[in-house]
Motif scaffolding. Structure first.
Motif, short mmCIF file in Angstrom:
data_model
loop_
_atom_site.label_atom_id
_atom_site.label_comp_id
_atom_site.label_asym_id
_atom_site.label_seq_id
_atom_site.Cartn_x
_atom_site.Cartn_y
_atom_site.Cartn_z
N GLN A 154 17.02 8.87 -0.93
CA GLN A 154 16.42 8.33 -2.15
C GLN A 154 15.79 6.95 -1.88
OE1 GLN A 154 18.87 8.95 -5.82
NE2 GLN A 154 20.22 10.07 -4.42
N ILE A 155 16.48 6.15 -1.09
CA ILE A 155 15.95 4.84 -0.73
C ILE A 155 14.71 5.01 0.15
CG2 ILE A 155 16.43 2.67 0.49
CD1 ILE A 155 19.42 3.12 -0.34
N LYS A 156 14.78 5.92 1.09
CA LYS A 156 13.64 6.21 1.96
C LYS A 156 12.44 6.65 1.13
CE LYS A 156 12.36 9.61 5.46
NZ LYS A 156 12.87 10.67 6.36
N ASN A 157 12.66 7.53 0.19
CA ASN A 157 11.58 8.01 -0.67
C ASN A 157 10.98 6.86 -1.48
OD1 ASN A 157 9.99 10.27 -1.73
ND2 ASN A 157 11.04 9.81 -3.64
N ASP A 158 11.82 5.95 -1.96
CA ASP A 158 11.32 4.80 -2.70
C ASP A 158 10.43 3.93 -1.80
OD1 ASP A 158 11.39 3.00 -5.11
OD2 ASP A 158 12.27 1.64 -3.61
N PHE A 159 10.86 3.68 -0.57
CA PHE A 159 10.03 2.94 0.36
C PHE A 159 8.70 3.66 0.59
CE2 PHE A 159 13.73 0.47 2.02
CZ PHE A 159 13.14 -0.78 1.97
N TYR A 160 8.77 4.97 0.80
CA TYR A 160 7.56 5.75 1.08
C TYR A 160 6.60 5.72 -0.11
CZ TYR A 160 9.37 7.51 5.51
OH TYR A 160 9.82 7.62 6.81
N GLN A 161 7.12 5.77 -1.32
CA GLN A 161 6.26 5.66 -2.49
C GLN A 161 5.59 4.29 -2.55
OE1 GLN A 161 8.61 6.72 -5.92
NE2 GLN A 161 8.42 8.90 -5.53
N ARG A 162 6.33 3.26 -2.23
CA ARG A 162 5.76 1.91 -2.24
C ARG A 162 4.71 1.73 -1.14
NH1 ARG A 162 10.41 -2.44 -2.84
NH2 ARG A 162 11.43 -1.20 -1.27
N GLU A 168 -2.84 3.42 10.33
CA GLU A 168 -3.34 4.00 9.07
C GLU A 168 -3.23 5.52 9.06
OE1 GLU A 168 -4.45 2.46 6.32
OE2 GLU A 168 -4.39 0.41 7.09
N GLU A 169 -3.38 6.15 10.23
CA GLU A 169 -3.29 7.61 10.29
C GLU A 169 -1.90 8.10 9.89
OE1 GLU A 169 -3.66 11.15 13.60
OE2 GLU A 169 -4.99 9.41 13.79
N ILE A 170 -0.87 7.41 10.34
CA ILE A 170 0.50 7.77 9.96
C ILE A 170 0.69 7.60 8.46
CG2 ILE A 170 2.93 7.07 10.15
CD1 ILE A 170 2.42 6.59 13.14
N ILE A 171 0.16 6.53 7.90
CA ILE A 171 0.29 6.29 6.46
C ILE A 171 -0.48 7.35 5.68
CG2 ILE A 171 -0.26 4.69 4.59
CD1 ILE A 171 0.49 2.42 6.57
N ASN A 172 -1.66 7.73 6.14
CA ASN A 172 -2.42 8.79 5.48
C ASN A 172 -1.69 10.13 5.55
OD1 ASN A 172 -4.50 7.09 4.67
ND2 ASN A 172 -5.70 7.45 6.52
N GLN A 173 -1.05 10.42 6.69
CA GLN A 173 -0.25 11.64 6.81
C GLN A 173 0.92 11.62 5.83
OE1 GLN A 173 0.90 11.83 10.93
NE2 GLN A 173 -1.11 12.55 11.62
N LEU A 174 1.55 10.46 5.71
CA LEU A 174 2.66 10.31 4.77
C LEU A 174 2.19 10.58 3.35
CD1 LEU A 174 5.59 9.42 4.07
CD2 LEU A 174 4.70 7.06 3.97
N SER A 183 -0.32 12.36 2.38
CA SER A 183 -0.61 13.80 2.23
C SER A 183 0.66 14.62 2.09
CB SER A 183 -1.41 14.30 3.44
OG SER A 183 -2.69 13.73 3.46
N GLN A 184 1.66 14.29 2.90
CA GLN A 184 2.94 15.02 2.84
C GLN A 184 3.61 14.82 1.49
OE1 GLN A 184 5.03 13.33 6.15
NE2 GLN A 184 4.00 14.63 7.67
N MET A 185 3.61 13.59 1.00
CA MET A 185 4.26 13.32 -0.28
C MET A 185 3.50 13.99 -1.42
SD MET A 185 5.83 9.52 0.07
CE MET A 185 6.79 9.72 -1.44
N ALA A 186 2.16 13.99 -1.34
CA ALA A 186 1.35 14.65 -2.37
C ALA A 186 1.63 16.15 -2.37
CB ALA A 186 -0.13 14.38 -2.13
N GLU A 187 1.74 16.74 -1.19
CA GLU A 187 2.01 18.17 -1.11
C GLU A 187 3.34 18.53 -1.74
OE1 GLU A 187 2.35 21.75 2.20
OE2 GLU A 187 1.32 19.90 2.73
#
Length: 122
Positions: free
Chosen positions: A12-20, A76-82, A84-88
């Motif tokens: 849950q903490i990881k997901n919060d970081f990823y959303q930010r 930036e490519e890793i962040i763009n992949q992230l 995309s993954q979260m959107a999916e």
């Protein structure tokens, strides 16, 4: 931060970081709080935060710099992949919910189009 019983706290903490990171509140190269600071902020054991940071490092989203704290990757490519993954994940959750309510793919597309029009989007 409120935690649910549905998933482990470190995820849950990881997901919060990823959303930010995805929404730009945490930018490439930003320094993350220390493990101790973050543990105090969210009210969990430091080992939980360490596990979160280690997991994010394994994903390549966070990097630990020698003798320093952890930082959001500059890649930036890793962040763009992230993103995309979260959107999916979110889209699949939405689609499954709509299908459970009996909507067809065409009806779902129509609903989305109508909402976007109402919101002033294109």
């Amino acid at each position: 931060m409120k935690f649910s019983n549905d998933h482990p706290i470190y995820l849950q903490i990881k997901n919060d970081f990823y959303q930010r990171i995805c929404n730009g509140n945490l930018r490439p190269g930003d320094k993350l709080p220390s493990v101790r600071e973050m543990a105090i902020e969210v009210g969990v054991n430091p080992n939980t935060i360490q596990r979160t940071y280690t997991d994010m490092e394994r994903d390549g989203v966070v990097e630990k710099r020698r003798g320093q704290r952890s930082f959001v990757t500059d890649d930036e490519e890793i962040i763009n992949q992230l993103r995309s993954q979260m959107a999916e994940v979110e889209v699949n959750f939405f689609l499954n919910s709509m299908k459970q309510m009996g909507y067809t793919n065409e009806e779902i597309q129509q609903q989305i189009t109508e909402v976007i029009k109402r919101e002033g989007g294109s």
